[in-house]
Scaffold this active site. Structure first.
Site, PDB file in Angstrom:
ATOM      1  N   ARG A   1       0.895  -1.213   0.111  1.00 16.30           N
ATOM      2  CA  ARG A   1       0.070   0.116  -0.069  1.00 16.30           C
ATOM      3  C   ARG A   1       0.883   1.172   0.113  1.00 16.30           C
ATOM      4  O   ARG A   1       2.014   1.341   0.518  1.00 16.30           O
ATOM      5  CB  ARG A   1      -0.826   0.074   1.230  1.00 16.30           C
ATOM      6  CG  ARG A   1      -1.976  -1.139   1.297  1.00 16.30           C
ATOM      7  CD  ARG A   1      -3.166  -0.770   0.430  1.00 16.30           C
ATOM      8  NE  ARG A   1      -4.144   0.489   1.131  1.00 16.30           N
ATOM      9  CZ  ARG A   1      -4.234   1.606   0.448  1.00 16.30           C
ATOM     10  NH1 ARG A   1      -3.937   1.759  -0.731  1.00 16.30           N
ATOM     11  NH2 ARG A   1      -4.801   2.466   1.306  1.00 16.30           N
TER      12      ARG A   1
ATOM     13  N   ARG B   1       2.028   3.987 -16.760  1.00 16.36           N
ATOM     14  CA  ARG B   1       2.236   3.453 -18.354  1.00 16.36           C
ATOM     15  C   ARG B   1       3.387   3.938 -19.037  1.00 16.36           C
ATOM     16  O   ARG B   1       3.828   3.292 -19.738  1.00 16.36           O
ATOM     17  CB  ARG B   1       0.832   3.695 -18.911  1.00 16.36           C
ATOM     18  CG  ARG B   1       0.625   3.181 -20.309  1.00 16.36           C
ATOM     19  CD  ARG B   1       0.506   1.729 -20.439  1.00 16.36           C
ATOM     20  NE  ARG B   1      -0.596   1.254 -19.694  1.00 16.36           N
ATOM     21  CZ  ARG B   1      -0.711   0.217 -18.957  1.00 16.36           C
ATOM     22  NH1 ARG B   1       0.521  -0.447 -18.428  1.00 16.36           N
ATOM     23  NH2 ARG B   1      -1.732  -0.130 -17.981  1.00 16.36           N
TER      24      ARG B   1
ATOM     25  N   CYS C   1      -7.590   2.444 -12.559  1.00 21.17           N
ATOM     26  CA  CYS C   1      -7.883   3.474 -11.600  1.00 21.17           C
ATOM     27  C   CYS C   1      -9.430   3.443 -11.167  1.00 21.17           C
ATOM     28  O   CYS C   1     -10.376   3.050 -11.820  1.00 21.17           O
ATOM     29  CB  CYS C   1      -7.861   4.931 -12.409  1.00 21.17           C
ATOM     30  SG  CYS C   1      -6.009   5.318 -12.978  1.00 21.17           S
TER      31      CYS C   1
ATOM     32  N   GLU D   1     -11.887   6.869  -4.891  1.00 23.95           N
ATOM     33  CA  GLU D   1     -11.953   6.375  -3.396  1.00 23.95           C
ATOM     34  C   GLU D   1     -13.278   6.767  -2.940  1.00 23.95           C
ATOM     35  O   GLU D   1     -14.051   7.527  -3.253  1.00 23.95           O
ATOM     36  CB  GLU D   1     -10.886   7.219  -2.452  1.00 23.95           C
ATOM     37  CG  GLU D   1     -10.333   6.736  -1.210  1.00 23.95           C
ATOM     38  CD  GLU D   1     -10.164   5.431  -1.132  1.00 23.95           C
ATOM     39  OE1 GLU D   1     -10.116   4.608  -0.245  1.00 23.95           O
ATOM     40  OE2 GLU D   1      -8.970   5.069  -2.122  1.00 23.95           O
TER      41      GLU D   1
ATOM     42  N   ARG E   1      -3.805   6.902  -3.983  1.00 24.27           N
ATOM     43  CA  ARG E   1      -3.508   5.894  -3.277  1.00 24.27           C
ATOM     44  C   ARG E   1      -3.048   4.578  -4.368  1.00 24.27           C
ATOM     45  O   ARG E   1      -3.932   4.276  -5.265  1.00 24.27           O
ATOM     46  CB  ARG E   1      -4.769   5.079  -2.312  1.00 24.27           C
ATOM     47  CG  ARG E   1      -5.006   6.028  -1.195  1.00 24.27           C
ATOM     48  CD  ARG E   1      -6.201   5.515  -0.673  1.00 24.27           C
ATOM     49  NE  ARG E   1      -6.614   6.341   0.952  1.00 24.27           N
ATOM     50  CZ  ARG E   1      -6.908   7.396   0.720  1.00 24.27           C
ATOM     51  NH1 ARG E   1      -7.635   8.073  -0.038  1.00 24.27           N
ATOM     52  NH2 ARG E   1      -7.440   8.048   2.113  1.00 24.27           N
TER      53      ARG E   1
ATOM     54  N   TYR F   1       3.721   6.025   2.772  1.00 23.10           N
ATOM     55  CA  TYR F   1       2.844   7.198   2.855  1.00 23.10           C
ATOM     56  C   TYR F   1       3.550   8.363   2.736  1.00 23.10           C
ATOM     57  O   TYR F   1       4.524   8.766   3.779  1.00 23.10           O
ATOM     58  CB  TYR F   1       2.185   6.732   4.058  1.00 23.10           C
ATOM     59  CG  TYR F   1       1.149   5.754   3.802  1.00 23.10           C
ATOM     60  CD1 TYR F   1      -0.053   6.134   3.655  1.00 23.10           C
ATOM     61  CD2 TYR F   1       1.528   4.165   4.291  1.00 23.10           C
ATOM     62  CE1 TYR F   1      -0.913   4.660   3.535  1.00 23.10           C
ATOM     63  CE2 TYR F   1       0.850   3.593   4.189  1.00 23.10           C
ATOM     64  CZ  TYR F   1      -0.462   3.480   3.771  1.00 23.10           C
ATOM     65  OH  TYR F   1      -1.357   2.492   3.614  1.00 23.10           O
TER      66      TYR F   1
ATOM     67  N   ARG G   1      -1.455   6.544   7.771  1.00 25.25           N
ATOM     68  CA  ARG G   1      -0.849   5.586   8.651  1.00 25.25           C
ATOM     69  C   ARG G   1       0.399   5.851   9.303  1.00 25.25           C
ATOM     70  O   ARG G   1       1.336   5.496   8.914  1.00 25.25           O
ATOM     71  CB  ARG G   1      -0.662   4.443   7.722  1.00 25.25           C
ATOM     72  CG  ARG G   1      -1.980   3.571   7.366  1.00 25.25           C
ATOM     73  CD  ARG G   1      -2.402   2.947   8.249  1.00 25.25           C
ATOM     74  NE  ARG G   1      -2.030   2.048   8.940  1.00 25.25           N
ATOM     75  CZ  ARG G   1      -1.924   0.658   8.809  1.00 25.25           C
ATOM     76  NH1 ARG G   1      -2.602   0.270   7.776  1.00 25.25           N
ATOM     77  NH2 ARG G   1      -1.180  -0.065   9.620  1.00 25.25           N
TER      78      ARG G   1
END
Length: 123
Positions: free
Chosen positions: A7, A63, A75, A78, A90, A108, A116
């Site tokens: 992540r 890409r 894609c 969120e 993200r 992050y 986080r």
């Protein structure tokens, strides 16, 4: 060998094409470096953005990276939760690896460190 998810998230200051693309590349480069992976190890990359980032598809940046032409990318928006972090990109990078879950380094950056703080090691 197992499939593991890595992540990552990053924020941008403005809803403009180039900052979105640059931030996407910065985040992916950090994930790749921190986890010592190469494009051939990657199963796919899932990209989400908050609904206030609509000037470009962040996957466009990935890409165009050398060696990433064949990596499956997707894609999505969120989930728009009230009060959530704004202007955020993200990534969920799925890789084939021998690393354990504990060896995976999530990344992050910028304002996304607030998501986080327990995993944020970047300044």
């Amino acid at each position: 060998m197992s499939v593991r998810g890595i992540r990552g998230a990053i924020t941008v200051d403005v809803n403009e094409e180039q900052p979105i693309l640059n931030a996407t590349i910065e985040l992916l480069h950090a994930i790749v470096a921190d986890n010592e992976i190469v494009p051939d190890d990657i199963c796919s990359v899932f990209v989400t953005v908050t609904n206030d980032l609509d000037e470009t598809f962040p996957a466009r940046a990935i890409r165009q990276m050398n060696g990433w032409e064949l990596v499956p990318l997707m894609c999505a928006l969120e989930v728009p939760v009230k009060g959530s972090l704004e202007r955020c990109i993200r990534l969920m990078v799925l890789i084939n690896t021998d690393k354990t879950q504990a060896e995976i380094r999530h990344v992050y950056l910028s304002g996304a460190q607030a998501l986080r703080p327990d995993l944020s090691s970047k300044a």
